[in-house]
Design a protein around this motif. Structure first.
Motif, PDB file in Angstrom:
ATOM      1  N   TYR A 101       0.814  -1.222   0.000  1.00 28.23           N
ATOM      2  CA  TYR A 101       0.000   0.000   0.000  1.00 28.23           C
ATOM      3  C   TYR A 101       0.853   1.280   0.000  1.00 28.23           C
ATOM      4  O   TYR A 101       0.314   2.368  -0.186  1.00 28.23           O
ATOM      5  N   GLU A 103       2.272   2.476   2.702  1.00 28.38           N
ATOM      6  CA  GLU A 103       1.906   3.157   3.948  1.00 28.38           C
ATOM      7  C   GLU A 103       2.883   2.738   5.055  1.00 28.38           C
ATOM      8  O   GLU A 103       3.514   1.682   4.965  1.00 28.38           O
ATOM      9  N   CYS A 106       1.242  -1.310   9.578  1.00 25.17           N
ATOM     10  CA  CYS A 106       0.320  -2.430   9.331  1.00 25.17           C
ATOM     11  C   CYS A 106       0.257  -3.334  10.550  1.00 25.17           C
ATOM     12  O   CYS A 106       1.273  -3.575  11.217  1.00 25.17           O
ATOM     13  N   GLU A 211     -11.830  -3.251   2.783  1.00 23.34           N
ATOM     14  CA  GLU A 211     -11.675  -3.747   1.410  1.00 23.34           C
ATOM     15  C   GLU A 211     -11.781  -5.279   1.348  1.00 23.34           C
ATOM     16  O   GLU A 211     -11.213  -5.910   0.451  1.00 23.34           O
ATOM     17  N   LEU A 215     -10.171  -6.083  -2.191  1.00 17.85           N
ATOM     18  CA  LEU A 215      -8.721  -6.277  -2.275  1.00 17.85           C
ATOM     19  C   LEU A 215      -8.411  -7.279  -3.389  1.00 17.85           C
ATOM     20  O   LEU A 215      -8.997  -8.365  -3.436  1.00 17.85           O
ATOM     21  N   ARG A 223      -5.244  -2.819  -5.072  1.00 18.68           N
ATOM     22  CA  ARG A 223      -5.352  -2.301  -3.704  1.00 18.68           C
ATOM     23  C   ARG A 223      -6.801  -2.100  -3.256  1.00 18.68           C
ATOM     24  O   ARG A 223      -7.048  -1.837  -2.088  1.00 18.68           O
ATOM     25  N   GLU A 227      -7.807   2.583  -4.397  1.00 26.47           N
ATOM     26  CA  GLU A 227      -6.971   2.813  -5.576  1.00 26.47           C
ATOM     27  C   GLU A 227      -7.834   3.188  -6.784  1.00 26.47           C
ATOM     28  O   GLU A 227      -7.536   4.152  -7.492  1.00 26.47           O
ATOM     29  N   GLN A 232      -6.565   7.037  -2.043  1.00 26.78           N
ATOM     30  CA  GLN A 232      -5.903   6.347  -0.926  1.00 26.78           C
ATOM     31  C   GLN A 232      -5.201   7.314   0.034  1.00 26.78           C
ATOM     32  O   GLN A 232      -5.187   7.099   1.248  1.00 26.78           O
ATOM     33  N   ILE A 238      -7.169   1.269   6.219  1.00 26.29           N
ATOM     34  CA  ILE A 238      -7.698   0.279   5.278  1.00 26.29           C
ATOM     35  C   ILE A 238      -7.649  -1.067   5.984  1.00 26.29           C
ATOM     36  O   ILE A 238      -6.604  -1.485   6.492  1.00 26.29           O
ATOM     37  N   VAL A 254      -3.940  -1.406   7.520  1.00 26.73           N
ATOM     38  CA  VAL A 254      -2.807  -0.536   7.211  1.00 26.73           C
ATOM     39  C   VAL A 254      -3.260   0.910   7.389  1.00 26.73           C
ATOM     40  O   VAL A 254      -4.458   1.202   7.311  1.00 26.73           O
ATOM     41  N   ARG A 256      -1.938   5.317   7.063  1.00 24.94           N
ATOM     42  CA  ARG A 256      -0.936   6.348   6.786  1.00 24.94           C
ATOM     43  C   ARG A 256      -0.474   7.000   8.080  1.00 24.94           C
ATOM     44  O   ARG A 256       0.440   7.823   8.080  1.00 24.94           O
TER      45      ARG A 256
END
Lengths: 399, 82
Positions: A101, A103, A106, A211, A215, A223, A227, A232, A238, A254, A256
């Protein structure tokens, strides 16, 4: 008076189904031949209700990786991730998901259900607000219920209703967490994510996208809806599962926000359960590599979805979603019709999911088909043929 | 300021389509036991009441709501808090 009295309605439904000779809830697959075929009630059956979207369960590379991990590391970890249950594979999978991702953080959970439970119940605390789509999966409702936050439901896929509810919160909207799904599992529709992101940004709230069913399916790199919708960078969390497009079992979140790492240590669904077995984690790692480069699988799944959706529409069936996708839900007139048709499809060698109220939105009864990239076009035609046979004894559908 | 009576009247008005023949709706009417509302219909009812009073009713309070009066009290409290 018995402690089991409250389950009387379940007893009655089971007896009604047994009288018809049907076992739609927990049908036993006595032999499994491939990602798309098994033996049910002594019949070779096309599996069209397994969420095995990319056919990953029989992927030779995943089987090989799982086999090696099983032989080298044993059958289970017998420990929580917090204690002795974090092996190299668990840590590597977290790094690989974060890299997939792009990011910084996770967390891998033992199941997808626990991922939602562990994130929602921990992230949203007393005084916070969770705003969840009305059609959310049970794991979202359960995670929300376990949190100490105020839980508010907004109209399904309705950014204006969400906007209204955030406005009503005033300053509290800044600590609100909005929860939506990429693809909704029952009807197969997608969230209007770009509009939801705009609303979220206007009020300064947080956004989590589950997702689970998207996914590996949506987006060039798989993603998911984040995406495909190109948003995103504006989504805070996510969540997803290994038990669909990755053909294994487990879940992840996950983010940011590097602070996600702190949530790990406060999440009871993460701390108080044993970690995924080495074979499961090894299979998921290999599957993620295949998924990331799986443009052909995604194209095949799209073709299968388009053919089935178009074919069912031509046959006059009412579908739960106007757009084709990996989930095609056929809306039945009544629970009785859904049960009867489910039995006839199985007799014709096709397994789909029977969904009775309150399992589906708006009190619908559904025959839910989930497709796989591993379904051949001949199998898709066979599924259509089985649905066509349901029409034989019925009058032509009114338009 | 909306009072309890006004909230109760609005709920009863919203419930009219769910009323069974010969039934009189009052503050004591039970939403599930008397009216037989399933989860989908409760959702519909709540959405209408929420828009009528421009509030959001948290799911957390629903386990304690059985009657029209319970719902009226909960809404009144939410309106006072907002």
């Amino acid at each position: 008076m018995s402690i089991f009295d409250k389950f009387q309605h379940i007893r009655e439904t089971r007896e009604r189904l047994a009288a018809l000779g049907l076992t739609p809830f927990g049908a036993e697959t006595t032999e499994i031949y491939s990602a798309t075929e098994g033996l049910i009630e002594g019949r070779r059956t096309i599996l069209a209700g397994t969420n095995n979207y990319l056919g990953m369960t029989f992927q030779p590379r995943c089987i090989q990786a799982a086999r090696e991990a099983l032989a080298e590391q044993g059958t289970g970890t017998t420990g929580s991730r917090m204690a002795s249950g974090t092996y190299g594979g668990h840590a590597a999978l977290e790094r690989e998901f974060a890299a997939f991702y792009g990011e910084p953080a996770c967390i891998v959970f033992t199941t997808g259900y626990q991922a939602n439970l562990g994130i929602l119940s921990t992230l949203a605390g007393r005084g916070d607000v969770l705003l969840i789509d009305a059609d959310s999966h049970a794991s979202i409702y359960d995670g929300a219920r376990m949190s100490e936050a105020e839980v508010i439901r907004f109209r399904h896929n309705d950014p204006m209703d969400l906007d209204k509810r955030l406005r009503r919160l005033g300053e509290r909207a800044k600590n609100a967490l909005i929860v939506v799904e990429g693809i909704y599992s029952m009807l197969g529709d997608t969230a209007p994510l770009a509009e939801i992101v705009q609303v979220k940004n206007r009020h300064g709230a947080y956004l989590l996208v589950d997702e689970a069913h998207s996914l590996g399916i949506l987006g060039e790199r798989g993603r998911g809806l984040v995406e495909q919708a190109g948003v995103q960078d504006q989504v805070d969390f996510i969540v997803g599962t290994f038990s669909k497009s990755l053909g294994s079992i487990g879940g992840f979140c996950v983010s940011r926000h590097p602070e996600l790492e702190l949530v790990r240590f406060a999440s009871r669904a993460y701390v108080f359960t044993a970690s995924g077995t080495p074979a499961i984690i090894a299979g998921a790692r290999e599957a993620l590599r295949i998924l990331a480069g799986g443009q052909e699988l995604r194209a095949q799944l799209r073709d299968n979805g388009r053919r089935l959706h178009g074919g069912l529409r031509e046959l006059g069936f009412r579908l739960g979603c106007a757009e084709p996708g990996p989930v095609v839900a056929v809306v039945m007139d009544s629970p009785e019709q859904a049960i009867e048709h489910w039995g006839r499809l199985l007799a014709a060698g096709v397994y789909v999911n029977l969904v009775l109220p309150p399992g589906a939105p708006d009190g619908h009864s559904l025959l839910r088909v989930s497709l796989s990239a591993a379904h051949t076009m001949a199998q898709v035609e066979a599924i259509l043929g089985a649905f066509a046979s349901l029409r034989v004894s019925e009058p032509a559908p009114a338009d | 300021m909306t009072d309890h009576q006004e909230v109760q009247s609005a709920i009863i008005e919203t419930l009219q389509p769910f009323r069974k023949a010969g039934m009189t709706l009052s503050g004591d009417t039970q939403l599930v036991n008397d009216l037989g509302l399933d989860s989908v219909k409760v959702m519909e009812l709540l959405l209408q009441v929420e828009d009528r009073f421009d509030i959001s009713i948290p799911l957390n309070i629903l386990p304690d709501v059985h009657t029209v009066d319970d719902l009226a009290r909960a809404i009144h409290k939410l309106m006072e808090a907002s």
